[in-house]
Write a protein that holds these residues in place. Structure first.
Motif, short mmCIF file in Angstrom:
data_model
loop_
_atom_site.label_atom_id
_atom_site.label_comp_id
_atom_site.label_asym_id
_atom_site.label_seq_id
_atom_site.Cartn_x
_atom_site.Cartn_y
_atom_site.Cartn_z
N PRO A 102 -36.61 -12.40 -71.43
CA PRO A 102 -35.37 -11.98 -70.82
C PRO A 102 -34.18 -12.67 -71.21
N ASP A 103 -34.30 -13.91 -71.80
CA ASP A 103 -32.78 -14.47 -72.17
C ASP A 103 -32.39 -13.99 -73.58
N HIS A 104 -33.50 -13.84 -74.35
CA HIS A 104 -33.06 -13.20 -75.69
C HIS A 104 -32.85 -11.51 -75.76
N LYS A 105 -33.32 -10.88 -74.49
CA LYS A 105 -32.82 -9.81 -74.20
C LYS A 105 -31.45 -9.58 -73.99
N ALA A 106 -31.22 -10.52 -73.19
CA ALA A 106 -29.74 -10.54 -72.64
C ALA A 106 -28.83 -10.64 -73.68
N TYR A 108 -29.26 -9.70 -76.80
CA TYR A 108 -29.31 -8.88 -77.79
C TYR A 108 -28.16 -7.62 -77.14
N GLU A 109 -28.33 -7.48 -75.83
CA GLU A 109 -27.38 -6.58 -75.14
C GLU A 109 -26.10 -7.08 -75.29
N LEU A 110 -25.80 -8.32 -75.24
CA LEU A 110 -24.52 -8.70 -75.51
C LEU A 110 -24.03 -8.47 -76.88
N ARG A 111 -24.83 -8.46 -77.77
CA ARG A 111 -24.53 -8.34 -79.18
C ARG A 111 -24.25 -6.81 -79.31
N LEU A 112 -25.04 -5.93 -78.68
CA LEU A 112 -24.72 -4.60 -78.68
C LEU A 112 -23.43 -4.13 -78.35
N GLY A 113 -23.04 -4.79 -77.08
CA GLY A 113 -21.64 -4.87 -76.39
C GLY A 113 -20.51 -5.19 -77.27
N GLN A 114 -20.76 -6.10 -77.93
CA GLN A 114 -19.77 -6.84 -79.00
C GLN A 114 -19.48 -5.88 -80.29
N LEU A 115 -20.64 -5.10 -80.79
CA LEU A 115 -20.55 -4.12 -81.77
C LEU A 115 -19.81 -3.00 -81.29
N LEU A 116 -20.31 -2.28 -80.03
CA LEU A 116 -19.40 -1.35 -79.58
C LEU A 116 -18.00 -1.41 -79.35
N THR A 117 -17.60 -2.65 -79.10
CA THR A 117 -16.25 -3.04 -78.92
C THR A 117 -15.61 -3.10 -80.32
N SER A 118 -16.21 -3.67 -81.35
CA SER A 118 -15.71 -3.86 -82.60
C SER A 118 -15.63 -2.45 -83.35
N LEU A 119 -16.56 -1.31 -82.88
CA LEU A 119 -16.41 -0.18 -83.55
C LEU A 119 -15.66 0.74 -82.73
N SER A 120 -14.95 0.21 -81.78
CA SER A 120 -14.02 1.15 -80.86
C SER A 120 -14.66 2.42 -80.12
N LEU A 121 -15.75 2.06 -79.79
CA LEU A 121 -16.52 3.29 -79.31
C LEU A 121 -16.28 3.44 -77.91
N GLY A 122 -15.33 2.68 -77.21
CA GLY A 122 -14.85 3.10 -75.67
C GLY A 122 -15.89 2.91 -74.72
N ASP A 123 -15.82 3.72 -73.64
CA ASP A 123 -16.78 3.83 -72.71
C ASP A 123 -17.99 4.27 -73.08
N PRO A 124 -19.31 3.26 -72.86
CA PRO A 124 -20.60 3.45 -73.24
C PRO A 124 -21.27 4.58 -72.15
N SER A 125 -20.48 4.89 -71.15
CA SER A 125 -21.30 5.96 -70.15
C SER A 125 -21.10 7.34 -70.86
N ARG A 126 -20.30 7.71 -71.58
CA ARG A 126 -19.94 8.89 -72.08
C ARG A 126 -21.35 9.56 -72.58
N LYS A 127 -21.38 10.68 -72.50
CA LYS A 127 -22.59 11.44 -72.91
C LYS A 127 -22.45 11.47 -74.46
N MET A 128 -23.55 11.36 -75.13
CA MET A 128 -23.55 11.80 -76.69
C MET A 128 -23.02 13.05 -77.11
N LYS A 129 -23.11 14.10 -76.19
CA LYS A 129 -22.60 15.40 -76.70
C LYS A 129 -21.09 15.46 -76.69
N GLU A 130 -20.37 14.54 -75.89
CA GLU A 130 -18.98 14.49 -76.02
C GLU A 130 -18.36 13.69 -77.26
N LEU A 131 -19.24 12.93 -78.23
CA LEU A 131 -18.62 12.35 -78.94
C LEU A 131 -18.31 13.37 -80.16
#
Length: 597
Positions: A102-106, A108-131
Motif C-alpha cells: 500500500p505505501d509503495h502503491k501510494a 506510485y500514484e503520487l508519481r503519476l499525478g506529478q507526471l500528469l501535472t508536468s505534461l499539462s494534462l489537466g483534469d484526469p477525470s476527462r474521458k479519453m475520447k475527449e482528448l
C-alpha cells in the motif's frame, strides 16, 4: 557496462520484400540509441520484435538481462475511449502496481499525478475520447515514465506532441540514468538525448557512437570508402577480363583460382553503393502568385464558447515563410482550415471578421490528418506517373502494392507527392514531419528552402522550423496570437531571457518590500559603517555561516543536475531545492549588505 540486450539472427519479410535478414547487435547499460532508416525498411517491425509484440521470421534470439524493467511506447496508443484519463493510466499501469504494498502503491500514484501535472494534462477525470492526439500521446508517455523502467523502447516519441511536451521529455530522458532504443525523426531531440546512432541500411546494422552530426560524417566516410574499394575492384576486374579474353594458349597452366576469382570480382564490381533518397529536382516551379495572397481583418472564432482567435488582422505576403506554433488543442489547425476555406461553419463554431483570398492562389494543403486514399488502389493507380514515383522512392516492384500494404511513412511520402505535383504557389503544411524519416525530411527541407511561393508551416519540429521560416505566429491561449520575427530557437532564447528578467524583477521587488534599513543616527557620518548592536552582530555572524553553507549546497545541487539523476521525482526535488537555495542566498546576501552599510 553489462549488456542489457543481445540480438542474434533476426529477420523480417513483408510478403516478397525482405526488410532485414539475420541481423544482430548489442545494447549495453547506459546506451541511448536512435535508430535511423528510411520508411518501410523495418524500424517499427524491429522495435515490436524487441518488445515481444512480434516474432522474427528466422527465429533468432532476443535476450534481455534478467530482471530489468522494460517499457514500450508504440506509435499508436490503444485506449478505451469511454475511460477517464486516470482510470486508463491505472489500467495500463497495473503490471507495475500489482506487486506493490500500500505505501509503495501510494507513492506510485503520487508519481503519476506529478507526471500528469508536468505534461499539462489537466483534469484526469476527462474521458479519453475527449482528448486531442497530442494529449493521448502524453497519456502514453505518463504510463511509460511512471514505470521508472531500466530500458525504454520508443517508436516516434515526439509525434503529435507540442513543443513544451517535447522539451519536457527531452530534458527528462537526457538526465535520466536509463537505457533506451528509439526511432525518432526529431533531430534536436535526437541530439539532446541520444549518445549513439544505429542505422539500418540495406538490411545491415551500423553503429555510430556520438551525436547526429558525427553520424552524418561517419556514414559518408563509410559510403565513400565502400565506393573507393569498388573502384579499386573495378580496375582489377578490367585486368582479369583482359586475361580471360586472351587466347587459350595464353591461359594454359593458369591457376584455376584465378578463373573462380574472376566471377567473384564480376559480382563485386556491380555493387556500387547507392543511397535511395527522395528526389524533388523535377517537381517543377510554383505557378505565378499575384500580389494578394490571404488578407485577414479582425478575424475571430470560437468553438463551443471557447475563444481560439480574437481580432486577428494580417495580410500574408508573396514568398513569405511563416511558422505557426502553440500547444495541442489551442486552435492552430482550425485557424489554417479557416484561412483556406476548408472548414464547414455552423454547429458550435462562431466566426467573425473577413478573409480575402487572391485570385491567382493555387493552394497545396498537406494535412495533419485526412489522407483520403482508396486503400484498395495500387500505388500506380493513385499516382499514374512511374517517373515521379521513382523519384519519391517507389521503385517498380512497389508500384502494384496496394495502399493498405504501405507503412505509415510510405503513405505520407505518397501523400506528399500528390500535393507537390500540383505545383501550388501557396503551400500549407500541417505537421509535415510526423511519420516522415530523417532522410526524407532533409530532402524536403532543401526543396522548401528554394520554394518560389508562400509557405505556411504548422509544426512542433524545432529543427524544421529553424531551417525554413522567417517569423512565427505563436498561439498563446485565450485567442491571443503573437508575431515574432526570427527563428523558433531565437524565440525560445528571447522567452527565456524575458522570464529570467521577470523573476529578477520579482525578487528585487520582494527584497525592497522586506527590507527595513535602519536610519542613520545624527552622529553617524555618510559612508561610515554604523556600530552594530549585540543582536545584529550575532545575526551577521550567522548570515556569514549561512551564506557559506548555501553557496556550497548550491554548487552541489548544480553538479547533481548536470551529472544526471535516476528518475523524474529526484530531478524535480533537486530542481525545486536549487531554486529555493538561490532565493535564500539572495536574501542572506541582501541582509548582509544592509548590516554592513
Amino acid at each position: 557496462m553489462p549488456s542489457y540486450l543481445q540480438i542474434e539472427n533476426i529477420s523480417i519479410s513483408y510478403g516478397p520484400k525482405v526488410l532485414f535478414e539475420h541481423i544482430g547487435f548489442n545494447v549495453n547499460e547506459g546506451d541511448k540509441i536512435a535508430l535511423i532508416a528510411p520508411n518501410g525498411t523495418g524500424k517499427t517491425s524491429l522495435l515490436r520484435i524487441l518488445a515481444g509484440k512480434d516474432s522474427s521470421d528466422s527465429g533468432g534470439r532476443v535476450l534481455f538481462l534478467k530482471d530489468i524493467r522494460i517499457a514500450f511506447l508504440e506509435q499508436e496508443y490503444e485506449f478505451d475511449p469511454e475511460s477517464s484519463v486516470w482510470d486508463q493510466i491505472l489500467s495500463d499501469s497495473r503490471r507495475w502496481m500489482e506487486h506493490l504494498d500500500p505505501d509503495h502503491k501510494a507513492d506510485y500514484e503520487l508519481r503519476l499525478g506529478q507526471l500528469l501535472t508536468s505534461l499539462s494534462l489537466g483534469d484526469p477525470s476527462r474521458k479519453m475520447k475527449e482528448l486531442s492526439g497530442g494529449e493521448i500521446k502524453r497519456v502514453a508517455i505518463v504510463v511509460m515514465l511512471a514505470s521508472d523502467a531500466d530500458f525504454y523502447i520508443m517508436d516516434e516519441p515526439t509525434n503529435h506532441l507540442d513543443i513544451d511536451a517535447i522539451e519536457y521529455l527531452e530534458n527528462y530522458l537526457s538526465h535520466a540514468r536509463c537505457t533506451l532504443l528509439m526511432v525518432t525523426h526529431d533531430r534536436y531531440f535526437l541530439d539532446s538525448v541520444a549518445n549513439t546512432v544505429m542505422e539500418l541500411d540495406h538490411g545491415r546494422v551500423y553503429i555510430y557512437k556520438g551525436d547526429y552530426q558525427n553520424y552524418l560524417e561517419k556514414r559518408q566516410e563509410r559510403i565513400d570508402n565502400y565506393n573507393a574499394e569498388t573502384d579499386k575492384v573495378r580496375n582489377i576486374f578490367r585486368r582479369e577480363l583482359e586475361w580471360m579474353h586472351s587466347s587459350p594458349c595464353a591461359r594454359t597452366g593458369k591457376a584455376k583460382y584465378r578463373k573462380n576469382a574472376f566471377y567473384e570480382l564480376k559480382d563485386r564490381v556491380s555493387q556500387v553503393y547507392r543511397t535511395e533518397s527522395l528526389n524533388l529536382d523535377e517537381m517543377g516551379t510554383a505557378q505565378r502568385l499575384g500580389t494578394k495572397v490571404i488578407n485577414c481583418k479582425d478575424l475571430s472564432f470560437s468553438v463551443g464558447g471557447t475563444v481560439l482567435l480574437k481580432g486577428f488582422t494580417y495580410n500574408f505576403q508573396r514568398y513569405e515563410r511563416v511558422g505557426i506554433v502553440g500547444s495541442n488543442g489551442i486552435g492552430k489547425t482550425t485557424f489554417v482550415d479557416l484561412l483556406l476555406g476548408e472548414l464547414p461553419l455552423g454547429g458550435s463554431m462562431e466566426v467573425s471578421g473577413t478573409i480575402e483570398r487572391g485570385e491567382s492562389l493555387k493552394i497545396g494543403y498537406y494535412r495533419q490528418s485526412g489522407m483520403y486514399f482508396d486503400e484498395d488502389q495500387t500505388v500506380l493507380e493513385t499516382v499514374n506517373d512511374t517517373h515521379l514515383l521513382g523519384r519519391f522512392m517507389f521503385p517498380h516492384d512497389m508500384l502494384n502494392n496496394r495502399i493498405s500494404k504501405l507503412s505509415g511513412g510510405e503513405k505520407r511520402r505518397l501523400y506528399l507527392l500528390t500535393i507537390l505535383m500540383q505545383q501550388p504557389n501557396l503551400l500549407v503544411m500541417d505537421e509535415p514531419t510526423n511519420d516522415l524519416d530523417i532522410v526524407t525530411l532533409n530532402v524536403l527541407e532543401e526543396y522548401l528552402k528554394e520554394f518560389k511561393g508562400t509557405l505556411i508551416i504548422v509544426s512542433h519540429d524545432r529543427h524544421f522550423l529553424d531551417r525554413l521560416v522567417d517569423h512565427l505566429f505563436i498561439f498563446t491561449g485565450g485567442g491571443e496570437v503573437k508575431d515574432f520575427v526570427g527563428s523558433y530557437s531565437q524565440y525560445r532564447d528571447y522567452m527565456k531571457d524575458l522570464e529570467a528578467a521577470r523573476r529578477s524583477e520579482a525578487r528585487n521587488a520582494e527584497k525592497a518590500t522586506r527590507a527595513t534599513p535602519t536610519q542613520p543616527s545624527q552622529s553617524q557620518k555618510p559612508g561610515v559603517p554604523r556600530k552594530l548592536s549585540y543582536k545584529e552582530q550575532k545575526e551577521l555572524e550567522k548570515l556569514e555561516k549561512d551564506i557559506e553553507d548555501l553557496t556550497r549546497e548550491k554548487s552541489e545541487l548544480e553538479a547533481a543536475l548536470q551529472g544526471g539523476l535516476t528518475d523524474h521525482e529526484a530531478l524535480q526535488r533537486v530542481s525545486s531545492r536549487f531554486a529555493e537555495v538561490g532565493s535564500l542566498l539572495d536574501e542572506a546576501e541582501t541582509r548582509w549588505l544592509e548590516l554592513n552599510v
